[in-house]
Structure formats: C-alpha cells, structure tokens
Write an enzyme that holds these catalytic residues in place. Structure first.
Site, mmCIF file in Angstrom:
data_model
loop_
_atom_site.group_PDB
_atom_site.id
_atom_site.type_symbol
_atom_site.label_atom_id
_atom_site.label_comp_id
_atom_site.label_asym_id
_atom_site.label_seq_id
_atom_site.Cartn_x
_atom_site.Cartn_y
_atom_site.Cartn_z
ATOM 1 N N ASP D 71 21.874 -27.495 7.483
ATOM 2 C CA ASP D 71 22.298 -26.501 7.549
ATOM 3 C C ASP D 71 23.745 -26.927 8.157
ATOM 4 O O ASP D 71 24.274 -27.455 8.867
ATOM 5 C CB ASP D 71 22.070 -25.916 9.577
ATOM 6 C CG ASP D 71 22.790 -25.329 9.986
ATOM 7 O OD1 ASP D 71 24.352 -24.818 9.122
ATOM 8 O OD2 ASP D 71 22.699 -24.886 11.328
ATOM 9 N N TRP D 96 19.293 -36.473 10.911
ATOM 10 C CA TRP D 96 17.987 -35.460 11.308
ATOM 11 C C TRP D 96 17.008 -35.532 10.015
ATOM 12 O O TRP D 96 18.020 -35.865 8.614
ATOM 13 C CB TRP D 96 18.481 -33.893 11.872
ATOM 14 C CG TRP D 96 18.557 -33.128 10.476
ATOM 15 C CD1 TRP D 96 17.432 -32.915 10.211
ATOM 16 C CD2 TRP D 96 19.928 -32.586 10.041
ATOM 17 N NE1 TRP D 96 18.327 -31.563 9.171
ATOM 18 C CE2 TRP D 96 19.399 -31.582 9.222
ATOM 19 C CE3 TRP D 96 21.060 -33.586 10.144
ATOM 20 C CZ2 TRP D 96 20.348 -31.091 8.615
ATOM 21 C CZ3 TRP D 96 21.903 -32.413 9.384
ATOM 22 C CH2 TRP D 96 22.050 -31.802 8.697
ATOM 23 N N ASP D 115 24.598 -36.514 7.612
ATOM 24 C CA ASP D 115 26.780 -35.638 7.722
ATOM 25 C C ASP D 115 27.485 -36.671 6.637
ATOM 26 O O ASP D 115 27.742 -38.096 7.460
ATOM 27 C CB ASP D 115 27.098 -35.246 9.258
ATOM 28 C CG ASP D 115 25.912 -34.113 9.377
ATOM 29 O OD1 ASP D 115 25.721 -33.720 8.476
ATOM 30 O OD2 ASP D 115 26.246 -33.638 10.547
ATOM 31 N N TYR D 156 33.361 -33.227 11.410
ATOM 32 C CA TYR D 156 32.151 -32.631 10.383
ATOM 33 C C TYR D 156 32.762 -32.653 9.271
ATOM 34 O O TYR D 156 33.252 -31.203 9.216
ATOM 35 C CB TYR D 156 31.285 -31.401 11.127
ATOM 36 C CG TYR D 156 30.094 -31.423 10.406
ATOM 37 C CD1 TYR D 156 29.184 -32.377 9.682
ATOM 38 C CD2 TYR D 156 30.367 -30.188 9.390
ATOM 39 C CE1 TYR D 156 28.472 -31.483 8.362
ATOM 40 C CE2 TYR D 156 28.836 -29.156 8.503
ATOM 41 C CZ TYR D 156 28.916 -30.314 8.323
ATOM 42 O OH TYR D 156 27.686 -30.126 6.992
ATOM 43 N N THR D 159 27.041 -31.901 4.559
ATOM 44 C CA THR D 159 25.551 -32.714 4.303
ATOM 45 C C THR D 159 25.220 -32.837 3.661
ATOM 46 O O THR D 159 25.629 -32.104 2.019
ATOM 47 C CB THR D 159 25.190 -31.886 4.963
ATOM 48 O OG1 THR D 159 25.988 -31.360 6.426
ATOM 49 C CG2 THR D 159 23.401 -32.094 5.490
#
Lengths: 169, 387, 387, 169
Positions: D71, D96, D115, D156, D159
């Site tokens: 995501d 994750w 990330d 951020y 990813t």
C-alpha cells in the site's frame, strides 16, 4: 487625468534610480493598505457587475472581470470571497495591482491583488490571467511573486482582488 | 481632471484621486472601493463536514477541508502536516490535529505536536508538543480522541511499541504515557476510560485517575476473531459506543457506557449467499445516523484482500432490525469507488461519500437522491467528520 | 518437513527455515532471497533532465524529479520545500536548492536555507542558512546561480527590497549581501560578475572582489522597452551569455563574456503579419542547443496578457540566420499547452516539453518525432534543467 | 512444515500477552533485517517470474506478483527497483510482511515490504493491494502504518518488496 495606475508607474520609474527597492515598495505597501481601508462610500451596488455573481462568470470562475491579472487560487473557492481572505488566513499588506475592464458598467478599475497567507496552497480554482502583467523586474505589476513574502506567516494560500477605484482613461 | 500631483505625498495624492474619481461620475455610479477583510464563518450547520485530506502524493501537506453540504462551498482549510491524527472536541468547537513536522520539510529534526484550531475562526489557538511517538497510519476516530467530557485528550503512540499519551487540553500539558502492551489506538468512553484494540480480538480498557495516570486496567474477552474475520479499526459512533464492521460484513456493536465493554451478538450485512462475495471496504467503512438508527456502508464485490477497495454501492441498514433498507449504486451518481462515508445527525440528514477520485458526493440520506458532486475536494479525502 | 522450532531463538529458526526451504526444491529452484539495497544512479547521461515541480496545489512540497529521456524512467527525487530556487553547479555534480521551511509546515518560524544535493547519490550533503529574504517567485535560472567557475553562489533576495546574497559553497558560508537598487535576480558571468535586470530595461552589473564583496557596479543602456515589449526573465543560455525573449517575440541576445554586457541587434520570432497574434509564452519560454545554434520556443496565438498561456506549437529557429526551420504542433503529440522546454546539448539531442497537464514529452530534437509522453511527472513541472 | 508466516503469527500471538510491543517488534525488526541480508544463493534466476519483468505485469505495475500486500508508491517507479530504494533514501529496518503467490513457479513466497524513507512521497505508481493484510492491531501484517516511523528521517517516500523465502504450504 492620468490614472492611479500610471501614477504608480511613473513614480516607481522615477524613484527606481534613486532609492532602494526597499523604501519604494514599503511606501507602495502602505499606500495600497491605506487605499484598501478607505471607507465604503454609500453607493448603490445593485444591478451592475455584482449582479453577475452567478456561478458562470461569477467570482468563483476565472473569467470574472476583476481577475484579469490574477495568478493563483481564487479565495472565492477557498472559503473567502473575491475581496475577503478565507477564515484563519491573513491578507498580505503588499500587493500587485491590475487594471481590469468591467463589462457591467464599461469602466476600467484599478484592482489590488492581495495574497491571503498563513495556510498551505488552497489548491482549488487555479486561475492564471495576465492582462498588463509584467515580469518581476516590475514587482508592483508582477503576479509571480509570493506577495505573502513580508507576512509573519508567509505561506501562500489564495488571492483576492480588491477594487481600489476607477482608472480614468 | 488631472491627478498628476507629483509633488504631493503619494498617499494623499492617491487617496484624493480615488475619492474624486469615485464621486465624479453621477450615473451610473462606479463600483465603490472595496474593503479587504478576512471572511467570518457562518454559524455552524449540521450539514458541514470536515474532510480529512491525506494529500498522499504530497504527504507532508495534509489538510482538513471544511465543506458545506447545503451551499456546496468550501468554507476553509485547516493545515495538518504529515500523516496527521485528526478529531473534533465533543462540543465541536475545536479541531485537534496531531501531526509531525520535520525541520527541513521532509528531513531533519522531527517535532510531533498537537495543534488546536478554533472552529469559529479556523485559526490555530495553541499547541502541545509531544514525544516523537505519534502513530502514523490511516485515519480513524481513534488516532486521537477527547474524553467525552473534553477533560482529557488521548493520543495514540506507536514506535512500534504501542502506548498512548494523556494530555490536558485546558492547560496545554502532557500528563503522561500509558503502555498498552501491544494493544493499539485510543477509544474513549466515560470521563476517564480508554480502550485499545488488541491483536487477540480483545479490548484493553485503562481507567485513569483525576491526574490522568493509570488507576486500573482490564482485558475483555475476545469480541472478534482476528484470524478468521478481523474488524476494521474505523469504528462508527453509536448511541452507547461504537460499531465495528468485519472484513466479511459482521457488525460488532460495542457498548462502552459501562465500566466494562459489553458486546452485542454480531449481525451480518450480507446474506449467507452474499458472504465472502459482497464486502464492506474502504477507509471510513460506515456511518450511522444515531437518532434514526441507520447504518450506511460502502460495499463491493470481491474476495480476500479487497477490504480497502472501496464501495461500488452504498447499503443502508436499519440498525435495530438489522434489515437492509436500500442499496444505492454510486456509479449512477458519476462516482468511482467510495472510500469514506459520513452522515449528518439532524432530522433531514445528508450523506457524504468520498471517492477514490477525490470527489465528494452529497446525497439525501433518506431517499438516496444525489444532490451534488464536489469535484476534487483535496487530493485523497479518506475520512469525514461531523461538526 | 517442519519448522516449528518454538524453543530455538527466533532468528536462528527463521534463517534455518529459509535456508532449508530454499535448498529443498531441486527443480525448478525457488527464487532466492533478495537483498534490500539502495539503488545506485547509473552514469550521468546528457539525456537526463532535472524537472522542477512546484507542486502548486501543495506548495510546501515542491520537488525536483530526475528523469531519463532514453529509458523514460524516473531516476530519483530531490525535495525542494516551498517555492524553491533551483539550479545546478557548473560541473553538474551538485543540485542547489534555496528554499523556505516553516517550523509548523505552513506556519511558524521561517528558515531560508540553501541545500546541496550530490547528483551521484541524490543525498543532501550540506546546507547554508540564509537570512529570510529569498525571492519566492516563478522558477528561472536566475533565482539562484553559481559563478561559472563554481567559486561563488548567488541567491536572489526580494523582501520586497531587491538584493542578493553572495555565498561561498566550498566553505558553507554567506559572504555578504549586495543591494541592487531595485534591479532583480542574479545572472552570473565571468568569475566574479553578477547582473540584475532593472525595471528600466537595463542590466545592473556588480563586480565582486575575491572576498565576494562589491568592487564595482555599472548600469547598462536599456536593451528592451519594458513598457512597449517587456522580456521574460527566463533567459536561455547561449554560448556567450543569454537570449531573452520578449512578449511580442523579439530575441535579445546578451553577450556577457566581456566586462560589460553587449547587446546584439534584436531579431524576431514572428513575421510582421504574425506579430501580436503569435507569441512565445510559458514558464520556461525557450531552449537552445548551443552547438547546433537551434532555438526552440513554445508559441501560441493570443493577444496582450497571454504571455503565460503556454505553447500550442513549438517553433524551431536557426539562431545565426534567424530562420524558422519548423513548427511542431503539440496537440498531435497528445499534449496540452507547453509551459516549459529544454533540449539536451549532445549531438543526438532530445527536446523535452512539459505541459500544463504535467505531462513531459520527449521529442527527437532534430526531426520533431515524438518518442514518449511521461504522464504526470509531478504536479506542476515548470522548468527543466540539463545535467 | 508451518510457514515462517505462521511462525511469526504464532510467536507474536503468544508473546503479545507477556511482553511489550516494543521488545517484540524490535526482535521482529532484527529478524527481518537479518533475513533480508541473507547472502544471495547461486541459483539460476533466468526463465521464471523474473522473465515477466516486461512493462505489463512487471515491477512497475501494481499487478506484479510480489506486490500482493503493498500500500503505497512502487519504488520501481521512483528511481528504485522492486527490492531497492531510490537513490538518496534509506530503507526502514522494520516492515510488514506478506505472502504472495508467484504464478511463474507456482510457489508462495514470504515478502518483506520495506518503506524507503527520508524524502517526501514519490507520488508515482500508487498501489494498494491487501492480500492477507490485517488492521493495525496486527502491525507486522499491516500496511497502513508508516514503517519509516523508526528511521532517523521518518518521512515516507515509497515501498519495496523483498523476497525473504518460500512459504511452504
């Protein structure tokens, strides 16, 4: 009569060679702030250009006559109006000016384009019109500058257009 | 008539010029000079909505747009920094934003801070600096939340150790931090209770003393199965607590009015035939009109892993009877998938639906009639709050 | 085969599991575990371009995208804050960004700072804090600029008083500030000269001593008429200086190789019949391939006040002969109006054109053949720089 | 054998009641960092899923098999690759994880979603897929969190997805 517009231009030209930009534009800022604070005269506003405040061609559209030299987000679409800053922002005391033709009464008006400052860019109703706009070497006629530059919170949010008076031809 | 008063001071000359030119024309009179002002907000309306815009493509510039569902006008903006936590005070007078700033925009010293905005002026009136622990995640009502009496303000932390800060908003102070043993977020209830959701499907409820320090804690029984059918954390306020929807469409109503959470028997948004095929899914997965007992849920067809895909229909339920009253296809309204819904709480309610194209639609919440689509209300509107 | 080694330390258990599972399958072997790395930039190419993205809807998050005109890949990003001034060092090794940060994102204490990015790593390697005077305006090559030998760095100030800062990039110091008496921006020439454009159509040239302090200043004759036909400030580098285009399409070539500016006789992009009807207009109003002597200008039809409307065609000129070689309609390439152009300086040049829909087109600069359109290269790409 | 996936889940569940999230996720972070640093084994990579790196379905598209629980913005579109961060960014040490099916060899793989941090959001190739993704109360399976949270520069940017190994059925 020469218009206020031309008065500004003449004055700034003649002053430019003798004084620093700092003192010149400080005066200009004061002047415009003063002008914007003139009391509203008791003149009937009904039935002319103000009647065109409909969505199409009204103050929430870039085509609105007062916006002839605006480059930015219309405060009308950001919580303000064509002459008021959105809640929580502060208006810039220094501005650039334009001369716009009002088809409603056939007159040309001198308009002060104040930026509204202290929040991030509104992002709505971007409008870029450049009638009589000049590059940054003529700052008082330039709309590329962030006119929030001298505000305590100098972030740019949106732009209003404030009628200063009629520009005589 | 001439205005070439070169020798006169500029200010006087210009003022005179303006005055004369305004007065010189008898018919029709010219438009008068305008005052430059700062706009005042009109009186608060139940049809306002606060739209959380993550601005995901430019994520250090999140903001909250205040939008009027009657006039379809944007009323103003509250800046919100990077992946903010946003909520309103119980009296609606204050928007609270917990956010993160970096000294060099995207780099440099990190400052986590809670900012208070006066909702009558949209001006920031104060701030409380936090330890740099604030949870940075998708929006929910439980990233930051006031106690129902407004006395405490709770801020969810995740570093990734889970805890929360207890703040005194009246005095602008951080009172303390409470470790939640892996349970996350802040769900307020009563004057001094905070529940967090645990990986085991339980609620951890911490009770505070008057100083905001931990007085007691209790772990509930599991109220959902996080392996088989997890719940979205975007709980929906009910009269006595919150409703949590599960990925498969179970409705878990949690009553937080007592000292310990009470869990109603779950009921389902979908028929047995629909289960696993039609699902809720979005960022803000539901809205409830509490007086009418109506639940609005963006639903879509899809399998496992589609729980954030957003709704192609909005389904309307009667909460007491668990009956589905309507399903409104959103494509008919020109909307792409719906990521967030909110409903006003007044007797003539309107339903707001934000799409993944950043459009916000305004529906009559009783009939489903489309009233307006506001195009591009920000960049990524992912949550909406009632005033 | 089992991996339920609950009692073993987690790290060893997992490593063993991975190793075993990787080795256990003979044919076809599974994909190996991957290394997580940080990508290295390939060697610099003349077909790279640095794309200035004002991110106007989220203006505190401007950035520079590095894009490869051969592979059509984005190579990386340099963050740039609020209304930045951006340029490259003469050797291309450094991107310099002068920008403004606020302690609370859009509010609070203002910090103006020059940041240096190593173009081989895209990491920020240093900064120089400025007085809070930096000009905040549309991009040009003259908002911040190095001296051609890289010894000095000049930063344009406007408060609205006009001046500029002289910086020593090697030692990370501000050397001083020079008042420009109302003339604006910094046009570098020679090892120690800076010219600014005056409202009167003249150039003010300040000569610096070795300490970066003013040694002399001189005002040129006017080289354009700012009332009748002003020039865009977005000058285009030529072999010996810059070409400035006027609103009506005059080309003013300024030779800055000597101690005083020398102005060539202006020539026109438009025929007498076209004048006032076809105009240059954009943010970056032209690009010149210096070895080939070719000038590329986005042109449109329109009257007074359309000077920022952007081009519907790109006109190509031979600089020595002033002849128009071609006109390329951009709509044929699927582009909306072109706001910025840049051309690579190699023998097989490509022309980049950025549109007001944020698309960047890649053309063969010799034939005009469209090679690629990169959709949405940022939000508002308004200037492009060669590596 | 139970997959590493399940091992993680079991461990985290059993640990959750006894230890603080801090120590648990610190271990998890170390573990994943360690795993990502495993030496590349000399296995022939030709002719399987890697051959599908064409534009359609390749690492610059959201449909790419490794992205089944991503995501955010694909680093492949931001100057990196599917397993490398763009120049000038730093990878997050904590992540994750997902379990993704590779149609090229019929296997399920455990993937770490790191990330890349320290620049503002890339804004290109947004991709939101959520196979086996869980809400934030199961952080190691949650992709809503900013996993740059523990980096020195915690902004951020994009990813990546890094193959850790095969997930046995």
């Amino acid at each position: 009569m020469r218009s206020l517009d031309h008065l500004f231009e003449h004055s700034s030209r003649s002053l430019a060679r003798r004084t620093s930009r700092r003192s010149l534009l400080a005066s200009l800022g004061q002047l415009l702030t003063g002008a914007a604070l003139l009391p509203l005269l008791p003149v009937d506003r009904g039935g002319r250009a103000w009647a065109s405040d409909a969505k199409s061609g009204g103050p929430e559209t870039c085509e609105y006559w007062k916006y002839c030299a605006i480059d930015g987000f219309l405060c009308s679409c950001c919580g303000g109006t064509s002459s008021s800053c959105p809640p929580g922002t502060a208006s810039s005391p220094i501005t650039w000016i334009g001369t716009c033709h009002n088809p409603g009464d056939g007159r040309d008006y001198i308009v002060s384009y104040n930026d509204c400052c202290g929040k991030t860019s509104c992002g709505n109703c971007e409008c870029n019109r450049n009638e009589r706009e000049k590059p940054v070497y003529r700052p008082s006629r330039n709309n590329d500058l962030n006119w929030c530059m001298a505000n305590a919170d100098s972030n740019y949010h949106c732009t209003v257009s404030v009628i200063l008076g009629v520009a005589e031809k | 008539m001439g205005c070439l008063m070169r020798s006169a001071p500029l200010r006087s000359a210009a003022t005179l010029c303006l005055t004369l030119s305004v007065l010189a024309h008898a018919a029709p009179p010219p438009l008068p000079a305008e005052h430059l002002t700062v706009q005042q907000l009109p009186p608060k309306s139940p049809h306002w909505v606060y739209v959380y815009d993550e601005a995901f493509n430019n994520e250090i510039d999140a903001r909250v747009h205040l939008f009027d569902g009657d006039s379809y006008r944007r009323l103003g903006q509250i800046d919100a920094g990077f992946t903010p936590s946003v909520n309103l005070s119980p009296d609606g007078a204050t928007t609270v934003v917990a956010t993160t700033y970096f000294a060099r925009g995207s780099r440099g010293a990190r400052t986590d801070v809670v900012e208070f905005t006066d909702n009558t002026t949209l001006a920031v009136t104060g701030e409380i600096v936090l330890p740099p622990k604030r949870v940075e995640t998708a929006p929910s009502l439980f990233n930051i939340a006031y106690s129902p009496d407004g006395h405490f303000l709770y801020v969810a932390y995740l570093t990734p150790a889970a805890s929360f800060g207890v703040l005194d908003p009246a005095h602008g102070k951080v009172l303390g931090e409470i470790d939640t043993a892996g349970c996350v977020l802040v769900i307020p209830s009563g004057p001094n209770r905070v529940s967090s959701i645990c990986e085991s499907g339980r609620l951890l409820t911490v009770t505070l003393d008057t100083q905001g320090h931990e007085a007691a804690r209790a772990l509930s029984e599991p109220f959902f199965d996080p392996d088989r059918d997890p719940v979205f954390v975007q709980g929906i306020p009910t009269t006595r607590g919150y409703a949590f929807l599960s990925f498969l469409g179970e409705v878990h109503e949690v009553d937080l009015s007592g000292t310990r959470p009470a869990f109603a028997q779950p009921w389902s948004l979908v028929s047995p035939a629909e289960q696993g095929r039609w699902r809720p899914g979005a960022d803000q997965v539901g809205a409830i009109h509490r007086a009418l007992g109506r639940l609005y849920v963006p639903m879509h067809q899809g399998g496992e892993g589609t729980h954030k895909d957003g709704g192609t229909e909005i389904w309307v339920f009667d909460m007491p009877s668990h009956r589905r009253l309507a399903s409104w296809p959103v494509q008919a309204a020109g909307l792409s998938r719906v990521l967030a819904v909110q409903v006003s709480q007044d007797p003539a309610p309107i339903l707001f639906a934000a799409s993944n194209a950043a459009d916000v639609a305004v529906f009559d919440a009783l009939s489903g009639k489309l009233r307006h689509v506001e195009k591009h209300l920000g960049q990524t509107p992912w949550m909406m709050l009632n005033p």
